[in-house]
Design a protein around this motif. Structure first.
Motif, PDB file in Angstrom:
ATOM      1  N   GLY A 169       8.398  44.227 -60.205  1.00  0.00           N
ATOM      2  CA  GLY A 169       8.761  43.292 -60.395  1.00  0.00           C
ATOM      3  C   GLY A 169       9.236  42.583 -61.979  1.00  0.00           C
ATOM      4  N   PRO A 170       9.681  41.389 -62.122  1.00  0.00           N
ATOM      5  CA  PRO A 170       9.952  41.096 -63.758  1.00  0.00           C
ATOM      6  C   PRO A 170       8.796  40.864 -64.238  1.00  0.00           C
ATOM      7  CG  PRO A 170      10.172  39.530 -62.180  1.00  0.00           C
ATOM      8  CD  PRO A 170       9.638  40.272 -61.077  1.00  0.00           C
ATOM      9  N   ILE A 171       7.907  40.587 -63.939  1.00  0.00           N
ATOM     10  CA  ILE A 171       6.747  40.351 -64.656  1.00  0.00           C
ATOM     11  C   ILE A 171       5.577  41.996 -65.243  1.00  0.00           C
ATOM     12  CG2 ILE A 171       3.988  39.493 -64.816  1.00  0.00           C
ATOM     13  CD1 ILE A 171       5.028  36.819 -63.489  1.00  0.00           C
ATOM     14  N   THR A 172       5.825  42.222 -63.860  1.00  0.00           N
ATOM     15  CA  THR A 172       4.925  44.015 -63.918  1.00  0.00           C
ATOM     16  C   THR A 172       5.983  44.631 -64.947  1.00  0.00           C
ATOM     17  OG1 THR A 172       4.575  43.470 -61.916  1.00  0.00           O
ATOM     18  CG2 THR A 172       4.455  46.381 -62.742  1.00  0.00           C
ATOM     19  N   THR A 173       7.460  44.541 -65.424  1.00  0.00           N
ATOM     20  CA  THR A 173       7.949  45.496 -65.539  1.00  0.00           C
ATOM     21  C   THR A 173       8.310  44.692 -67.505  1.00  0.00           C
ATOM     22  OG1 THR A 173       9.656  45.899 -64.106  1.00  0.00           O
ATOM     23  CG2 THR A 173      10.755  46.069 -66.239  1.00  0.00           C
ATOM     24  N   LYS A 174       8.046  43.652 -67.985  1.00  0.00           N
ATOM     25  CA  LYS A 174       7.956  42.941 -68.920  1.00  0.00           C
ATOM     26  C   LYS A 174       6.413  44.065 -69.434  1.00  0.00           C
ATOM     27  CE  LYS A 174       8.023  38.483 -71.485  1.00  0.00           C
ATOM     28  NZ  LYS A 174       8.149  37.171 -70.622  1.00  0.00           N
ATOM     29  N   ILE A 175       5.365  43.454 -68.833  1.00  0.00           N
ATOM     30  CA  ILE A 175       4.081  44.038 -69.043  1.00  0.00           C
ATOM     31  C   ILE A 175       4.135  45.307 -69.667  1.00  0.00           C
ATOM     32  CG2 ILE A 175       1.624  43.916 -68.941  1.00  0.00           C
ATOM     33  CD1 ILE A 175       1.726  41.195 -66.660  1.00  0.00           C
ATOM     34  N   ALA A 176       5.116  46.072 -68.639  1.00  0.00           N
ATOM     35  CA  ALA A 176       4.802  47.994 -69.153  1.00  0.00           C
ATOM     36  C   ALA A 176       5.984  47.949 -69.870  1.00  0.00           C
ATOM     37  CB  ALA A 176       5.386  48.076 -67.366  1.00  0.00           C
ATOM     38  N   THR A 177       6.668  46.956 -70.383  1.00  0.00           N
ATOM     39  CA  THR A 177       7.698  47.187 -71.369  1.00  0.00           C
ATOM     40  C   THR A 177       6.809  47.526 -72.396  1.00  0.00           C
ATOM     41  OG1 THR A 177       9.259  47.355 -69.956  1.00  0.00           O
ATOM     42  CG2 THR A 177       9.589  47.395 -72.345  1.00  0.00           C
ATOM     43  N   LEU A 178       6.085  46.352 -72.974  1.00  0.00           N
ATOM     44  CA  LEU A 178       4.938  45.923 -73.796  1.00  0.00           C
ATOM     45  C   LEU A 178       4.354  46.563 -74.437  1.00  0.00           C
ATOM     46  CD1 LEU A 178       4.415  44.219 -76.342  1.00  0.00           C
ATOM     47  CD2 LEU A 178       4.043  42.896 -74.513  1.00  0.00           C
ATOM     48  N   TYR A 179       4.271  47.182 -73.250  1.00  0.00           N
ATOM     49  CA  TYR A 179       2.288  48.397 -73.197  1.00  0.00           C
ATOM     50  C   TYR A 179       2.973  49.806 -73.773  1.00  0.00           C
ATOM     51  CZ  TYR A 179      -1.368  51.521 -71.439  1.00  0.00           C
ATOM     52  OH  TYR A 179      -2.438  51.923 -72.408  1.00  0.00           O
ATOM     53  N   ALA A 180       4.114  50.229 -73.547  1.00  0.00           N
ATOM     54  CA  ALA A 180       4.735  51.289 -73.646  1.00  0.00           C
ATOM     55  C   ALA A 180       5.224  51.499 -75.372  1.00  0.00           C
ATOM     56  CB  ALA A 180       6.113  51.696 -73.618  1.00  0.00           C
ATOM     57  N   ASP A 181       5.473  50.134 -75.788  1.00  0.00           N
ATOM     58  CA  ASP A 181       5.791  50.483 -77.345  1.00  0.00           C
ATOM     59  C   ASP A 181       4.786  49.649 -77.896  1.00  0.00           C
ATOM     60  OD1 ASP A 181       8.648  47.861 -76.635  1.00  0.00           O
ATOM     61  OD2 ASP A 181       8.612  50.011 -77.289  1.00  0.00           O
ATOM     62  N   VAL A 182       3.641  49.346 -77.564  1.00  0.00           N
ATOM     63  CA  VAL A 182       2.181  48.987 -78.025  1.00  0.00           C
ATOM     64  C   VAL A 182       0.868  50.304 -78.918  1.00  0.00           C
ATOM     65  CG1 VAL A 182      -0.400  48.200 -78.140  1.00  0.00           C
ATOM     66  CG2 VAL A 182       2.139  46.489 -77.609  1.00  0.00           C
ATOM     67  N   VAL A 183       1.503  51.107 -77.377  1.00  0.00           N
ATOM     68  CA  VAL A 183       0.097  52.289 -77.625  1.00  0.00           C
ATOM     69  C   VAL A 183       0.973  53.466 -78.367  1.00  0.00           C
ATOM     70  CG1 VAL A 183      -0.494  51.762 -75.245  1.00  0.00           C
ATOM     71  CG2 VAL A 183       2.007  53.115 -75.570  1.00  0.00           C
ATOM     72  N   ARG A 184       2.375  53.189 -78.678  1.00  0.00           N
ATOM     73  CA  ARG A 184       3.207  54.340 -80.019  1.00  0.00           C
ATOM     74  C   ARG A 184       3.226  53.286 -80.816  1.00  0.00           C
ATOM     75  NH1 ARG A 184       5.084  58.113 -76.747  1.00  0.00           N
ATOM     76  NH2 ARG A 184       4.946  57.840 -73.978  1.00  0.00           N
ATOM     77  N   VAL A 215       0.694  39.413 -59.265  1.00  0.00           N
ATOM     78  CA  VAL A 215       0.844  38.469 -59.729  1.00  0.00           C
ATOM     79  C   VAL A 215       1.608  37.597 -58.843  1.00  0.00           C
ATOM     80  CG1 VAL A 215       3.106  38.233 -60.787  1.00  0.00           C
ATOM     81  CG2 VAL A 215       2.615  39.788 -61.376  1.00  0.00           C
ATOM     82  N   ARG A 216       1.130  36.067 -58.666  1.00  0.00           N
ATOM     83  CA  ARG A 216       1.357  34.774 -57.881  1.00  0.00           C
ATOM     84  C   ARG A 216       1.900  33.808 -58.609  1.00  0.00           C
ATOM     85  NH1 ARG A 216      -1.967  34.662 -52.583  1.00  0.00           N
ATOM     86  NH2 ARG A 216      -1.235  32.375 -52.212  1.00  0.00           N
ATOM     87  N   ASN A 217       3.416  33.483 -58.569  1.00  0.00           N
ATOM     88  CA  ASN A 217       3.943  32.275 -58.513  1.00  0.00           C
ATOM     89  C   ASN A 217       3.421  32.554 -60.703  1.00  0.00           C
ATOM     90  OD1 ASN A 217       4.029  31.112 -56.465  1.00  0.00           O
ATOM     91  ND2 ASN A 217       2.063  30.802 -55.717  1.00  0.00           N
TER      92      ASN A 217
END
Ligand SMILES: CCC[C@H](NCc1c(COP(=O)(O)O)cnc(C)c1O)C(=O)O
Length: 303
Positions: free
Chosen positions: A274-289, A198-200
């Motif tokens: 980081g915030p973007i990583t956390t946002k994507i990880a959280t969404l991923y966890a919801d999507v797979v369930r 993640v960059r800028n």
């Protein structure tokens, strides 16, 4: 022997764990002539959802084609078998599913064109693959096998010696995971994951021609990120770009979305996920369930 599951799907039959045996002379044991897949099933309290089953199935058949071995079942038969391998065990928890197609003729020839293949599918309870909350990684001396040497787009068992050696070097140095450079020095993968910088506010990840596995989680993250309005560019990643990244994360069926907070003693960003990583990880966890209707096409119900 530790028993991970009661039943295993083997060559068209559901057999008991202790009966799922093979002979020491089978070709794949000697030469790594197998192809495999790794899928996850997530229990959401009501049903068990297999994530992107059809994409894994497609890659499995592509891997077999690249290695030049026959899959002795149709796509539909393998698809049903993967579901059955979970269902037969009545799992009601998160699982990992390992289909493996292997050259099973008991012989020492290196000409596998007319040899037999067998298919086994093992499902077992499985939680976190890497420590949650952010891992430490190191760039190891073993390079990622170049795709002119071995077809790394195919999930071939024998190729994973590259990953095994890489991870051992990282762990021996006290790190959680290895980052592998390709023959030209670009950072291309983890030992069992694809990599994102993640960059800028934008995401960067290596292109599939750079000796990487075309990860299904990589594809999921690219789709989710673009749907979130985050720019994603596929481009070679230098070691310096890894060291100076705002955020860094690894993705894979086993690893899911794992933040990397340090590389070779250098904090990534402020040394926290980081915030973007956390946002994507959280969404991923919801999507797979199966919690996000928009992505319901990606989950297959077991029961
Ligand atoms: C030991 C191998 C484990 C396996 N690794 C998957 C994997 C990935 C990510 O691919 P995908 O997102 O399709 O899973 C990328 N790159 C490599 C070398 C991998 O082994 C896994 O189940 O994550």
């Amino acid at each position: 022997m530790k028993i991970y599951a009661q039943y295993v799907w083997l060559n068209g039959r559901v057999v008991r764990w202790e009966d799922a045996k093979i002979h020491v002379m089978i070709h794949a044991l000697h030469y790594g002539t197998s192809i495999f897949e790794g899928l996850r099933g997530y229990w959401n309290g009501e049903n068990l959802l297999i994530f992107r089953l059809d994409e894994h199935l497609e890659r499995m058949f592509k891997s077999a084609k690249i290695l030049g071995v026959k899959v002795p079942y149709t796509r539909q038969e393998v698809r049903n078998a993967i579901i059955e391998a979970v269902r037969a065990n009545h799992f009601r928890e998160d699982v990992y599913i390992r289909p493996i197609l292997f050259v099973s003729t008991p012989t020492v020839t290196l000409d596998i064109r007319d040899l037999d293949t067998s298919l086994a599918i093992i499902a077992f309870p499985f939680g976190k693959y890497l420590p949650p909350g952010g891992i430490r990684a190191t760039v190891v001396s073993w390079r990622r096998v170049h795709n002119t040497m071995l077809p790394v787009m195919a999930k071939i068992g024998g190729i994973y010696v590259n990953s095994v050696l890489a991870l051992a070097e990282a762990r021996n140095r006290g790190y959680d995971e290895a980052l592998l450079a390709d023959i030209n020095g670009y950072i291309v993968e983890g030992s069992g994951e694809n990599v994102f910088v993640v960059r800028n506010g934008a995401l960067y990840t290596p292109p599939i021609h750079q000796s990487i596995l075309e990860g299904i989680t990589r594809d999921t993250v690219i789709t989710l990120s673009r749907d979130l309005g985050i720019k994603v560019e596929e481009k070679p990643i230098t070691r310096e770009e890894v060291y100076t990244a705002d955020e860094l994360f690894l993705v894979g069926t086993a690893a899911e979305v794992t933040p990397v907070v340090e590389v070779d003693g250098r904090a990534i960003g402020d040394g926290k996920p980081g915030p973007i990583t956390t946002k994507i990880a959280t969404l991923y966890a919801d999507v797979v369930r199966g919690r996000i209707e928009k992505y319901s096409r990606w989950v297959t119900l077991v029961y």
